[in-house]
Enzyme design. Structure first.
Site, PDB file in Angstrom:
ATOM      1  N   GLU A 161       0.719  -1.176   0.137  1.00 39.08           N
ATOM      2  CA  GLU A 161      -0.021  -0.230  -0.029  1.00 39.08           C
ATOM      3  C   GLU A 161       0.935   1.493  -0.009  1.00 39.08           C
ATOM      4  O   GLU A 161       0.589   1.934  -0.402  1.00 39.08           O
ATOM      5  CB  GLU A 161      -0.926  -0.097   1.257  1.00 39.08           C
ATOM      6  CG  GLU A 161      -2.147  -1.012   1.171  1.00 39.08           C
ATOM      7  CD  GLU A 161      -2.693  -0.876   0.328  1.00 39.08           C
ATOM      8  OE1 GLU A 161      -2.953  -0.024  -0.626  1.00 39.08           O
ATOM      9  OE2 GLU A 161      -3.199  -2.161   0.013  1.00 39.08           O
TER      10      GLU A 161
ATOM     11  N   ASP B  26      -4.473  -5.795  -8.940  1.00 43.95           N
ATOM     12  CA  ASP B  26      -3.673  -4.179  -9.329  1.00 43.95           C
ATOM     13  C   ASP B  26      -3.405  -4.732 -11.455  1.00 43.95           C
ATOM     14  O   ASP B  26      -3.933  -3.677 -11.724  1.00 43.95           O
ATOM     15  CB  ASP B  26      -2.901  -3.871  -8.745  1.00 43.95           C
ATOM     16  CG  ASP B  26      -3.775  -4.106  -7.436  1.00 43.95           C
ATOM     17  OD1 ASP B  26      -4.016  -3.492  -7.213  1.00 43.95           O
ATOM     18  OD2 ASP B  26      -2.201  -3.754  -6.391  1.00 43.95           O
TER      19      ASP B  26
END
Length: 609
Positions: free
Chosen positions: A420, A496
């Site tokens: 992250e 992603d």
């Protein structure tokens, strides 16, 4: 012989059979017990005969039970000797000869069953319609709201100002049609509200009825479709008949695509559903047959306008299309304020910040955010809804419920923190990227172990090649960070990579942003206008296999190029990467202010005095 006549004949047959069966049951219940004459004589000798009634050779009366002298039973028998009267006199039994009276039994056995079936007959006759079929099956299922029952007006609808302006003309026509007829003009017969789910199409239709003060017929397109062919068409006829009787009024058909999909051969979407096609044909016929001067306006809503039959959309039926799109920034503020009137908000709440956090949210999503925030504040026993509850409600809507009790081992937690942080750092150092609002490694939803929230500075409707590349860079940031720090990668970047590949393929095949294929477009699938493309049907390739292979190579090259850029950027800020990740591991959540403080370079040391 038609269906109604067949039904009547069978009903009469079954009614007669039913009356006979009930007659036998009633007669059997009230009939006396038949005993042998010898048993009667024995009872007579024993003194158990209480009374008798003699009709010809038949004897009927009351007899005491031998084992239970307090109980008597009614009996019947037939005499076989003429000396009976003498024996009765010898025993002192009172007897009289008279004809049998069975009026009450006959009443129960015949009249009552006949009245029962007659009552059923009358009920069925009342429920049968002359042309709509059996038991109201062909009557309209539309919910009718009288003008006094509709309390919704345009004041209750926010974020769709352009749509309200379009529909205000409909309201004016229903209130006072004469000015529109002065120059020979006419109002459109039908207005089609198109837009994504949850944007308030049904609410707008009710607001039009509320503003105009006219009855409102509301029905879903699926209510027309039944298993019996012809029922849907009958319901369309009945609905328009009711509308003409109450005109001026509004007919609102929700989910029009359920009944209005293109027929076979009329656009390629249709199938061979006979009932749906007959219903659509009847709807087309009714829309052609009513006079707009009657004051009937048809509103319909759909989120799949591309699947509708062309005959339904032509001029003279649905003359006007009104887009009810997702609200922009100002529209989201208005919607939030509208729903916030129903709850107690703290003075520190900034609805503009919430509006910036919710790009792409529909009106229904924003209403859900306000409601979730109120529920969260209630659980915490607060007197008012504050900013943390609203921000948590947004996070819940986007990423799902926070699972604070999920146990993650330290190694996985460290991987998620660096993953992250990689997303956040790439977003922070990429020109044009949305700024970071929050980073968290608290698991949410089904599979999200972390979450990086970006806050766009404004609503965007166009994106340049550089900005699309920046989106790919941010998506690849987590995966490349794992490779840099741990020298191996995990499965956490699956979503992603999928999103990055979708953007890259769209750039190359649909947006003409490739390097070798020029300005030609090569769409992979038919994309619905207002729904997720994930659920749309494949259209099939319209290009050669060699072109497809060239597309694959260019997409791969584009992703490899962006990977090199992101790897270089993260390598240059490796020290900042470690610093942010360590703070994230410690606190689990970093807000915008904390994140910006960590990535800013430290101030230079003061010069030596």
């Amino acid at each position: 012989m038609d269906e109604k006549t067949k039904f009547l004949i069978w009903y009469v047959v079954f009614a007669i059979i039913g009356i006979l069966i009930l007659n036998q049951l009633i007669v059997a219940q009230y009939a006396p017990q038949d005993i042998p004459y010898s048993e009667f004589l024995d009872a007579l000798d024993e003194g158990r005969i209480v009374e008798v009634s003699i009709t010809g050779d038949q004897i009927e009366g009351l007899m005491l039970v031998r084992d239970d002298p307090d109980t008597d039973i009614r009996f019947t028998t037939f005499r076989v000797e003429p000396e009976l009267s003498e024996k009765l006199l010898e025993q002192g039994v009172t007897f009289v000869g008279r004809p049998e009276r069975t009026f009450f039994r006959d009443l129960l056995a015949w009249v009552i069953p006949l009245m029962l079936f007659l009552g059923i007959w009358v009920l069925i006759m009342r429920r049968m319609s002359a042309g709509a079929g059996f038991m109201n099956i062909g009557q309209s299922k539309a919910k009718v709201y009288l003008e006094k029952d509709i309390k919704i007006t345009f004041e209750d609808v926010a974020g769709v100002d352009e749509a309200k302006e379009e529909l205000r003309e409909v309201v004016d026509f229903l209130k006072n049609p004469e000015p529109f007829r002065r120059l020979g003009g006419r109002m459109p017969k039908g207005v089609l509200l198109v837009g994504p789910p949850g944007t308030g199409k049904t609410l707008l239709a009710k607001a039009v009825a509320g503003e105009a003060g006219v009855p409102f017929f509301s029905i879903s397109g699926s209510d027309f479709i039944q298993m019996f062919v012809g029922v849907g068409a009958a319901r369309v006829r009945d609905m328009f008949k009711q509308a003409r009787e109450t005109a001026p009024c509004i007919i609102f058909v929700d989910e029009l695509d359920a009944v209005g999909k293109a027929r076979a051969g009329a656009g390629g979407f249709g199938g061979g559903h006979e009932e749906r096609e007959q219903t659509l044909n009847q709807l087309l016929s009714e829309m052609d047959g009513f006079d707009p001067r009657e004051g009937i306006i048809i509103l319909a809503a759909t989120n799949q306008p591309e699947t509708l039959d062309p005959a339904l959309l032509r001029a003279g039926r649905f003359d006007r299309n009104v887009l009810v799109d997702k609200p922009d920034f100002r529209g989201r503020i208005e919607i939030l304020k509208l729903h916030a009137k129903k709850i107690k908000l703290s003075d520190n709440v900034d609805l503009e910040t919430i509006a910036r956090m919710t790009p792409g949210f529909s009106g229904a999503d924003l209403a859900n955010v306000i409601n979730e925030a109120a529920l969260l504040a209630t659980r915490k026993n607060k007197e008012e809804v504050e900013m943390p509850e609203l921000e948590e409600a947004v996070d819940r809507t986007i990423a799902g419920l926070a699972k604070k009790n999920r146990v993650i081992n330290p190694k996985e937690k460290k991987i998620v923190a660096y993953h992250e942080t990689g997303h956040a750092l790439v977003a922070a150092f990429t020109p044009g990227a949305d700024k970071v609002k929050k980073i968290t490694i608290v698991p949410r939803g089904i599979g999200a172990l972390g979450y990086t929230q970006q806050l766009p500075t404004e609503d965007r409707y166009l994106m340049t090649r550089q900005e699309l590349q920046g989106k790919i860079d941010v998506l690849l940031g987590g995966r490349i960070t794992e490779a840099l720090v741990f020298e191996e990668v995990s499965t956490g970047a699956q979503n992603d990579l999928q999103r990055a590949t979708d953007i890259a393929r769209a750039m190359v095949s649909e947006l003409g942003m490739g390097k070798t294929l020029g300005l030609s477009t090569y769409p992979r699938q038919r994309r619905p206008v207002f729904l997720d493309s994930e659920h749309s049907p494949f259209q099939g390739k319209e290009y050669s296999e060699s072109t497809a292979a060239q597309l694959d190579v260019e997409v791969k090259d584009l992703l490899s190029e962006r990977e090199s850029v992101v790897r270089k950027l993260l390598s240059e800020h490796l020290e900042t990467l470690h610093r942010v990740a360590e703070h994230l591991l410690e606190k689990e959540v970093l807000d915008e202010k904390e994140f910006n403080a960590l990535i800013e370079p430290p101030p230079p040391p003061p010069p030596n005095s």
